[in-house]
Structures are given as structure tokens and as C-alpha cells.
Design an enzyme around this catalytic site. Structure first.
Site, PDB file in Angstrom:
ATOM      1  N   PHE A 169      52.528  38.249  33.934  1.00  9.01           N
ATOM      2  CA  PHE A 169      51.093  38.477  34.068  1.00  9.01           C
ATOM      3  C   PHE A 169      50.867  39.764  34.884  1.00  9.01           C
ATOM      4  CE2 PHE A 169      46.787  37.711  35.621  1.00  9.01           C
ATOM      5  CZ  PHE A 169      46.167  37.256  34.467  1.00  9.01           C
ATOM      6  N   TYR A 201      41.089  28.028  38.995  1.00  9.95           N
ATOM      7  CA  TYR A 201      39.973  28.025  38.044  1.00  9.95           C
ATOM      8  C   TYR A 201      40.383  27.765  36.600  1.00  9.95           C
ATOM      9  CZ  TYR A 201      41.415  32.976  37.907  1.00  9.95           C
ATOM     10  OH  TYR A 201      42.137  34.134  37.841  1.00  9.95           O
ATOM     11  N   LYS A 202      41.677  27.601  36.345  1.00  9.88           N
ATOM     12  CA  LYS A 202      42.123  27.344  34.969  1.00  9.88           C
ATOM     13  C   LYS A 202      42.160  25.828  34.755  1.00  9.88           C
ATOM     14  CE  LYS A 202      44.420  31.777  34.789  1.00  9.88           C
ATOM     15  NZ  LYS A 202      45.581  32.517  35.269  1.00  9.88           N
ATOM     16  N   ARG A 233      44.416  33.434  21.775  1.00 13.65           N
ATOM     17  CA  ARG A 233      44.940  32.286  22.527  1.00 13.65           C
ATOM     18  C   ARG A 233      43.996  31.096  22.421  1.00 13.65           C
ATOM     19  NH1 ARG A 233      46.309  33.483  28.624  1.00 13.65           N
ATOM     20  NH2 ARG A 233      44.051  33.702  28.624  1.00 13.65           N
ATOM     21  N   ASP A 248      55.027  31.308  39.873  1.00 11.00           N
ATOM     22  CA  ASP A 248      53.589  31.299  39.626  1.00 11.00           C
ATOM     23  C   ASP A 248      53.291  30.164  38.643  1.00 11.00           C
ATOM     24  OD1 ASP A 248      50.958  31.755  38.808  1.00 11.00           O
ATOM     25  OD2 ASP A 248      51.131  33.908  39.138  1.00 11.00           O
TER      26      ASP A 248
HETATM   27  C1  LIG Z   1      45.377  33.608  35.940  1.00 17.43           C
HETATM   28  C2  LIG Z   1      46.595  34.149  36.589  1.00 17.43           C
HETATM   29  C3  LIG Z   1      46.505  34.869  37.772  1.00 17.43           C
HETATM   30  C4  LIG Z   1      45.167  35.145  38.372  1.00 17.43           C
HETATM   31  O1  LIG Z   1      45.198  35.815  39.560  1.00 17.43           O
HETATM   32  P1  LIG Z   1      43.826  36.052  40.338  1.00 17.43           P
HETATM   33  O2  LIG Z   1      44.256  36.574  41.644  1.00 17.43           O
HETATM   34  O3  LIG Z   1      43.104  34.743  40.387  1.00 17.43           O
HETATM   35  O4  LIG Z   1      43.021  37.023  39.553  1.00 17.43           O
HETATM   36  C5  LIG Z   1      47.689  35.323  38.352  1.00 17.43           C
HETATM   37  N1  LIG Z   1      48.881  35.079  37.769  1.00 17.43           N
HETATM   38  C6  LIG Z   1      48.994  34.397  36.609  1.00 17.43           C
HETATM   39  C7  LIG Z   1      50.322  34.138  36.013  1.00 17.43           C
HETATM   40  C8  LIG Z   1      47.849  33.920  35.984  1.00 17.43           C
HETATM   41  O5  LIG Z   1      47.938  33.249  34.834  1.00 17.43           O
END
Ligand SMILES: *Cc1c(COP(=O)(O)O)cnc(C)c1O
Length: 413
Positions: free
Chosen positions: A127, A223-224, A372, A198
């Protein structure tokens, strides 16, 4: 080719032991929401909870609420609610900041725990924020750190006596495939390095056991799948055995041993608490707590089983109905190799997704060509999958996606 019929799919919903959990959410009528992997839906209780926190706890109780409504312990309390979702013990998880910031904190702390080693390793296609944060840490440390990425299947080969930290995402956001956490963790640790996982696309979608995997550190998103609301606070995990070795790089007062002594000198709190930095965002934490409550009593193995079944049904139907339009599967075909999200690809993926959204099926798009679809088992029905494919067939069959208005790129995809 699968022989699914509408009747068979309706039967799956009738037999679904998790079906009643959909009532815990407030979903707009007529919308098929397949994007809970990007933004979880609004729990039914969140608005009333925030109303109470705002009017009573903030409005009336005011600053007394830090004690009387225990605002000050919310980061720990929510951390302990997340712990069972990821196989952590109480006191190993705390809620704070964003995923990006938490990754910074833990990778920098882990790097400092391996002073003779300079490499911060990750995988190509991780990511983006994860990679950017690692690049920033390496820049900041100058000659003491080197940033390196390798293809996902070469991680273990790349770990050596110069590797300090490996930063990996369990479920890949684009392909939906996931790493074997236990095996990789062991391999990395055998070479003397530490690993930061992560779990943004894992927690709340599939069970994971950080304890059994002997994980060192982890971060993840609120938030997911955790339904905490847009920009919800994130969480971080530090294994008990490392907690007293962590030197927080963001050494703020909320992580101090005694914040209200107002000492001039920093001294970290013991345990997980030192990983806090500044004052917690109480309104956002209250919303996240309602999101976490949607998991009360949920059997995580049943959750995983349903997510696999939803994804398989979708891919069966895609193969049968949509491959003729050049829509290809871009995630593992076998559910046992996938997280909770499914990816399709087509050169016109952006326009197709825009047309789908306009016709009440919400997924998302990741450049250059990936569509997705997230199958959040708590509120997605099997008939949602069936109907989504019917709508997609319409859009392809009648070239709806070719309309000019679906070609215009928006700021957020
Ligand atoms: C959604 C996501 C993030 C989000 O990071 P934010 O700091 O909330 O913007 C980070 N890493 C991964 C792998 C994600 O899927």
C-alpha cells in the site's frame, strides 16, 4: 461453468447464520454496497452515541468527562475490544492516530531496537502510504538506514544480517491475496530482524492470530472492516515481550509515565500506553467504539466462511457472465488464498466502475485497471452479489459504460 440460479442464491441467504447482523447497520435502501473494505457502513447506534457524547458528555459534563466518562482510557478500552479480532491479549493493542502515523511510530521504534542493522525492507506493490512512510524514516535516519523493496515472493530470501525491520501488509489491497503470517514471521525472526504487520485489510474480515504467529508489531485501520467512520482512529499492537524496549519516536505527553505531573523530562509510560502521542480524538473514538460493537458475539470463523462463499459466488458468476466482455479475474481464484475482497480487471475498469456506482452498485477502482469489490460478511447478502452481477451484465451488454460522463476522472476513486 457454475450452475447458480437465483433460487439457489436466495436459499443461501435463508440459511445464512450471520444474516441477522445486517440489522446492526444503517444501509440506504436499494444500494448494493461492496466497498466496506474502503469505508465500512454506518452502524445503527453511531448517530445516537455521538449525539450523547456531544450533548451530554461534552456539552454538559465538559472537562469533567475525562474522568467521569473515562475519556482518558478510551484508547486502551478500544484497543482491548480490537484485541480478540486479531489474536492479541488485553494490553497489547491501543487505538491512536492514523495507520500511517502508527506505522511510522512502530517501524522507527523497531529500527532502533536493531541498531547494528540498516535495512528497512518491504514488498513491491505494498500500500503506497506504507512505502512512503518507510522512505521517510530512511531519509530521516540518513546513513543509518536504507530502504529496500523486493517482490512479495522474495521477501524471505532478501532478509539477512543487515535487515533491521520488515514491514508487510497481510492482505494486499490490490490483488486481495495474503501472506502466510506465521511462516514469514518465523523466517524473518530467524534472521534476527523484526516484522511490522499492517492488518488494514485483515481485522474484521478474517481471523488472524498475532499471538500464535509470534508477531512483533502490527498496525491497522479503523474505518474499513471495523466500521469506525471516515478517517477513524487506527490501532497498533506491540507484543508484550517488546513493550518495555519500545522507545517511542513521537514522545508526546499522552505516552508519558505521568502526563499530569507536567515534568520537563520525558519518561515513557510502561506497557502499551507509551505508544500514545497527543490527546485522543474522543468524538472519533466514540464512533469507532460503535463500529467495534458490531462484532459483539460474532463467530470469526463463520465470518470468514461467509466472506469466502460470497467471493466465490461472485467469481463463479463473473466467469459465467462477464468474461465474454473482457472482464478478467485479478485476484486468487481460490478463496483460501484470498482476503475478503475480490479484484477484476479491464482496460475500461474506471468507466465500468463509474457506471456501476451510478446504477447502485458501489465498489471502487485502483489505477490503472483494477475494479475492487469488498464482501463484508456482516451486512452483505448473497442476493446482493447476484444482483450486482445482473447490473454489471446490463452495463456491459448495453455499453452503458461508454457514456461520456463515466470517463471523467474524479479526485477520489
Ligand atoms: C487503508 C490502508 C491504510 C490507510 O492509512 P491511513 O493512514 O488511514 O490513510 C494504510 N495501509 C494499508 C495497507 C491500508 O489498506
Amino acid at each position: 461453468v457454475s450452475n447458480w440460479t437465483k433460487k439457489m442464491v436466495e436459499q443461501l441467504d435463508r440459511e445464512d447464520a450471520l444474516a441477522s447482523y445486517r440489522d446492526r447497520f444503517s444501509l440506504p435502501d436499494g444500494l448494493i454496497y461492496l466497498d466496506g473494505n474502503s469505508l465500512g457502513v454506518l452502524p445503527r447506534t453511531t448517530a445516537a452515541r455521538l449525539d450523547d457524547v456531544i450533548k451530554r458528555e461534552w456539552g454538559s459534563d465538559l472537562i469533567r468527562s475525562w474522568n467521569s466518562n473515562d475519556w482518558i482510557r478510551m484508547p486502551q478500552k478500544l484497543g482491548d475490544m480490537i484485541a480478540p479480532l486479531i489474536g492479541a491479549d488485553a494490553g497489547e493493542v491501543i487505538v491512536a492516530d492514523s495507520t500511517s502515523v502508527n506505522l511510522f511510530k512502530l517501524v522507527a521504534a523497531a529500527k532502533a531496537m536493531r541498531p547494528g542493522r540498516d535495512i528497512i525492507l518491504s514488498e513491491e506493490g505494498n500500500f503506497p502510504t506504507d512505502l512512503y512512510v518507510l522512505q521517510g524514516i530512511a531519509d530521516m535516519l540518513g546513513e543509518f538506514a536504507r530502504y529496500k523493496t523486493v517482490p512479495a515472493d522474495q521477501i524471505l530470501k532478501a532478509v539477512n544480517s543487515n535487515t533491521a525491520v520488515v514491514s508487510l501488509t497481510h492482505v494486499n489491497y490490490r490483488s486481495g491475496s495474503f501472506h502466510h503470517m506465521q511462516q514469514l514471521t518465523r523466517g524473518i525472526q530467524e534472521k534476527g530482524a523484526l516484522v511490522v504487520w499492517d492488518l488494514s485489510h485483515t481485522a474484521g474480515a478474517m481471523p488472524i492470530d498475532l499471538g500464535a504467529c509470534n508477531a512483533d508489531f502490527a498496525v491497522g485501520c479503523g474505518y474499513k472492516y471495523l466500521n469506525g467512520g471516515p478517517g477513524a482512529p487506527a490501532y497498533l499492537y506491540v507484543a508484550k515481550r517488546h513493550q518495555e524496549q519500545v522507545k517511542p519516536p513521537l514522545s508526546g505527553w499522552m505516552g508519558h509515565k505521568n502526563p499530569f505531573a507536567f515534568d520537563d523530562d520525558y519518561e515513557p509510560a510502561s506497557g502499551i500506553d507509551r505508544n500514545l502521542c497527543g490527546t485522543p480524538a474522543i468524538l472519533a473514538l466514540a464512533a469507532l467504539e460503535e463500529g467495534l460493537k458490531t462484532f459483539d458475539g460474532v463467530d470469526l470463523d463463520a465470518l470468514r466462511a461467509k466472506s469466502m462463499k460470497l467471493g466465490d459466488l461472485f467469481l463463479d458468476l463473473v466467469e459465467r457472465e462477464l468474461e465474454i466482455y473482457g472482464i478478467a479475474i485479478a485476484c486468487p481464484r481460490r478463496a483460501i488464498e484470498r482476503g475478503s475482497q475480490v479484484s477484476l480487471t479491464n482496460p475500461q475498469g474506471y468507466a465500468i466502475m463509474q457506471a456501476l456506482i451510478d446504477h447502485g452498485v458501489i465498489g471502487d477502482f485502483r489505477a490503472p485497471d483494477v475494479m475492487r469489490f469488498g464482501f463484508t460478511p456482516l451486512y452483505t447478502r448473497y442476493m446482493d452479489v447476484w444482483n450486482a452481477v445482473q447490473i454489471m451484465m446490463e452495463i456491459m451488454n448495453k455499453d452503458v459504460w461508454k457514456s461520456r460522463r463515466y470517463q471523467i476522472a474524479k479526485a477520489v476513486t
